[in-house]
Design a protein around this motif. Structure first.
Motif, short mmCIF file in Angstrom:
data_model
loop_
_atom_site.label_atom_id
_atom_site.label_comp_id
_atom_site.label_asym_id
_atom_site.label_seq_id
_atom_site.Cartn_x
_atom_site.Cartn_y
_atom_site.Cartn_z
N GLU A 41 0.80 -1.15 -0.14
CA GLU A 41 0.13 -0.03 -0.15
C GLU A 41 0.59 1.20 -0.11
O GLU A 41 1.88 1.23 0.32
CB GLU A 41 -1.08 -0.11 1.20
N GLU A 42 0.08 2.39 -0.50
CA GLU A 42 0.82 3.48 -0.21
C GLU A 42 1.38 3.79 1.07
O GLU A 42 0.78 3.60 2.15
CB GLU A 42 -0.12 4.82 -0.51
N GLY A 43 2.69 4.50 1.24
CA GLY A 43 3.37 4.75 2.41
C GLY A 43 4.15 3.53 3.38
O GLY A 43 4.85 3.78 4.09
N SER A 44 4.17 2.26 2.43
CA SER A 44 4.81 1.45 3.00
C SER A 44 6.34 1.38 2.28
O SER A 44 6.55 2.22 1.27
CB SER A 44 4.68 -0.04 2.39
N GLY A 45 7.35 0.84 3.12
CA GLY A 45 8.76 1.16 2.72
C GLY A 45 9.02 0.48 1.28
O GLY A 45 9.85 1.05 0.61
N SER A 46 8.45 -0.82 1.12
CA SER A 46 9.06 -1.54 0.08
C SER A 46 8.44 -1.00 -1.22
O SER A 46 9.14 -1.06 -2.18
CB SER A 46 8.81 -3.14 0.12
N ARG A 47 6.91 -0.26 -1.16
CA ARG A 47 6.59 0.37 -2.25
C ARG A 47 7.53 1.51 -2.63
O ARG A 47 7.70 1.87 -3.70
CB ARG A 47 5.29 0.65 -1.92
N ALA A 48 8.07 2.22 -1.66
CA ALA A 48 8.73 3.28 -1.68
C ALA A 48 9.94 2.94 -2.62
O ALA A 48 10.69 3.59 -3.20
CB ALA A 48 9.06 4.30 -0.45
N VAL A 49 10.78 2.02 -2.01
CA VAL A 49 11.89 1.48 -2.46
C VAL A 49 11.83 0.96 -3.98
O VAL A 49 12.72 1.66 -4.82
CB VAL A 49 12.55 0.39 -1.78
N LEU A 50 10.55 0.38 -4.41
CA LEU A 50 10.31 -0.08 -5.72
C LEU A 50 10.13 1.16 -6.84
O LEU A 50 10.75 1.25 -7.75
CB LEU A 50 9.25 -0.83 -5.74
N ALA A 51 9.21 2.06 -6.23
CA ALA A 51 9.08 3.45 -6.93
C ALA A 51 10.30 4.10 -7.29
O ALA A 51 10.33 4.58 -8.30
CB ALA A 51 8.14 4.25 -6.21
N HIS A 52 11.36 4.20 -6.39
CA HIS A 52 12.30 5.05 -6.50
C HIS A 52 13.33 4.26 -7.49
O HIS A 52 13.74 4.91 -8.25
CB HIS A 52 12.99 5.06 -5.13
N ALA A 53 13.40 2.88 -7.42
CA ALA A 53 14.16 2.19 -8.49
C ALA A 53 13.42 2.33 -9.93
O ALA A 53 14.48 2.41 -10.38
CB ALA A 53 14.26 0.78 -8.12
N LEU A 54 12.38 2.39 -9.94
CA LEU A 54 11.50 2.52 -11.33
C LEU A 54 11.92 4.02 -11.87
O LEU A 54 12.14 4.15 -12.91
CB LEU A 54 10.21 1.97 -11.09
N ALA A 55 11.66 4.89 -10.88
CA ALA A 55 12.09 6.22 -11.28
C ALA A 55 13.38 6.34 -12.03
O ALA A 55 13.83 7.33 -12.88
CB ALA A 55 11.68 7.17 -10.27
N SER A 56 14.23 5.87 -11.20
CA SER A 56 15.79 5.84 -11.83
C SER A 56 15.84 5.48 -13.07
O SER A 56 16.69 5.72 -13.76
CB SER A 56 16.66 5.19 -10.83
N ARG A 57 14.78 4.59 -13.45
CA ARG A 57 14.92 4.11 -14.95
C ARG A 57 13.82 4.74 -15.91
O ARG A 57 13.50 4.18 -16.83
CB ARG A 57 14.55 2.52 -15.01
N LEU A 111 10.64 4.78 -15.25
CA LEU A 111 9.35 4.10 -15.18
C LEU A 111 8.51 4.48 -13.96
O LEU A 111 9.29 5.21 -13.08
CB LEU A 111 9.96 2.61 -15.16
N LYS A 112 7.47 4.06 -13.82
CA LYS A 112 6.68 4.11 -12.57
C LYS A 112 5.75 3.03 -12.28
O LYS A 112 5.64 2.02 -13.33
CB LYS A 112 5.86 5.31 -12.75
N LEU A 113 4.86 2.80 -11.35
CA LEU A 113 4.08 1.63 -11.19
C LEU A 113 3.17 1.58 -12.23
O LEU A 113 3.02 0.38 -12.57
CB LEU A 113 3.48 1.78 -9.72
N SER A 114 2.67 2.38 -12.76
CA SER A 114 1.69 2.29 -13.72
C SER A 114 2.07 1.93 -15.08
O SER A 114 1.45 1.50 -15.91
CB SER A 114 1.05 3.63 -13.84
N SER A 115 3.42 1.91 -15.20
CA SER A 115 4.16 1.33 -16.58
C SER A 115 3.78 -0.21 -16.62
O SER A 115 3.71 -0.65 -17.78
CB SER A 115 5.60 1.57 -16.47
N PHE A 116 3.46 -1.00 -15.51
CA PHE A 116 2.81 -2.25 -15.69
C PHE A 116 1.77 -2.43 -16.35
O PHE A 116 0.89 -1.53 -16.23
CB PHE A 116 2.97 -2.95 -14.43
N ALA A 117 1.53 -3.96 -16.94
CA ALA A 117 0.12 -3.94 -17.64
C ALA A 117 -1.09 -3.76 -16.35
O ALA A 117 -2.02 -3.30 -17.05
CB ALA A 117 0.17 -5.42 -18.16
N ALA A 118 -0.92 -4.21 -15.20
CA ALA A 118 -1.71 -3.95 -14.20
C ALA A 118 -1.01 -4.10 -12.84
O ALA A 118 -0.05 -4.56 -12.76
CB ALA A 118 -2.71 -5.22 -14.33
#
Length: 306
Positions: A194-210, A212-219
């Motif tokens: 969910e929003e606010g979780s540490g693992s979600r923030a880490v993933l979003a940061h890793a995607l942003a460096s490329r 990309l964002k979460l919504s880049s995935f098919a679902a």
């Protein structure tokens, strides 16, 4: 003993709302306003400002907040320690842990430490990184182990461990083509916390460096429980990104597999966080060292001894 206006100031800082602060403190809103006005006169600076109809701390207010939060925390802890000594009670320890850090990395060494120190009465709080930092600032916990992103300059912190952050899928999942990069996974359903979780923030940061964002995935499926995420991934309902330490059993038993992406491994620190300049910094450092020592495997301990 702290001035009675300090809790009012800290509550307004946390809520950024005079009405909500008054309700929490069982005061009238004019009383809250008067106490803040007194502090502004005493310190000779404006502490709050309205911007776009929203209350915010001024730069001077932020400085005072950081200082008084530390004093309030230390005063509360001192009061508890005095009571413990006076009445022969256990020494208090209030500690926060994000879910991954708590369940898979810190809980076992903390349990070993508490078993060796029966004089300590530990209270453990769980939640996301932002929630725990809020509890820390409010003086409701003494320290925290967090996995999310935060302003390191605002706290005293040490790295407890650096953990691999890996993509996972069902062991029998079939990709359209062998994935090598993040971009090769965009056709998949992504399962995230969910929003606010540490693992979600880490993933979003890793995607942003490329770029990309979460919504880049098919679902995208949002699931608040890490255990449920692991079950969903094992049932092939999507892929997920988790700390490798959280899936050791599933990897060994076979329902999950790590997605073998190329390039440097994605890692992130599990941090031990507390307020800066606390009078109890030595105590926290001793706790940190003790938990680090008890987190080592028997093999690690043997190598240190030799």
């Amino acid at each position: 003993m702290q001035d009675f206006r300090v809790p009012t100031f800290l509550t307004v800082c946390r809520t950024l709302n005079y009405t909500r602060a008054a309700e929490e403190l069982s005061l009238t809103q004019p009383a809250v306003t008067q106490q803040i006005a007194y502090l502004e006169r005493a310190y000779g600076a404006k502490l709050f400002a309205y911007e776009h109809k929203r209350l915010s701390l001024t730069p001077a207010g932020r400085v005072l907040y950081q200082g008084l939060a530390i004093l309030a925390h230390d005063d509360a802890l001192l009061h508890e320690k005095v009571q413990a000594v006076a009445h022969g009670a256990q020494r208090p320890l209030r500690i926060g842990m994000t879910l991954t850090a708590g369940e898979y990395l810190v809980a076992a060494p903390l349990a070993r430490y508490l078993a060796e120190h029966p004089d300590i009465d530990a209270t453990v709080r769980s939640g996301g990184t932002a929630h725990l930092l809020g509890l820390l600032q409010a003086g409701e916990i003494d320290c925290a182990f967090v996995e999310g992103l935060f302003d390191r300059a605002a706290y005293a912190c040490d790295c407890f461990s650096s953990e691999r952050f890996v993509g996972i899928c069902a062991a029998d999942h079939r990709f359209a083509a062998p994935p090598r990069h993040f971009e090769d996974l965009l056709g998949e359903t992504l399962i995230v916390r969910e929003e606010g979780s540490g693992s979600r923030a880490v993933l979003a940061h890793a995607l942003a460096s490329r770029n990309l964002k979460l919504s880049s995935f098919a679902a995208v499926r949002t699931v608040e429980s890490l255990d449920i995420i692991k079950v969903f991934a094992a049932e092939d309902l999507g892929i997920a990104f988790v700390y490798e330490a959280a899936i050791a059993r599933e990897l060994a038993e076979g329902p999950l597999a790590v997605i073998p992406l190329t390039g440097p491994a994605l890692t992130h620190d599990i941090s031990f966080v507390r307020l800066k300049d606390s009078a109890y910094e030595d105590d926290y450092r001793q706790l940190f060292s003790a938990l680090k020592e008890r987190s080592a495997t028997p093999k690690d301990r043997a190598s240190k001894e030799h």
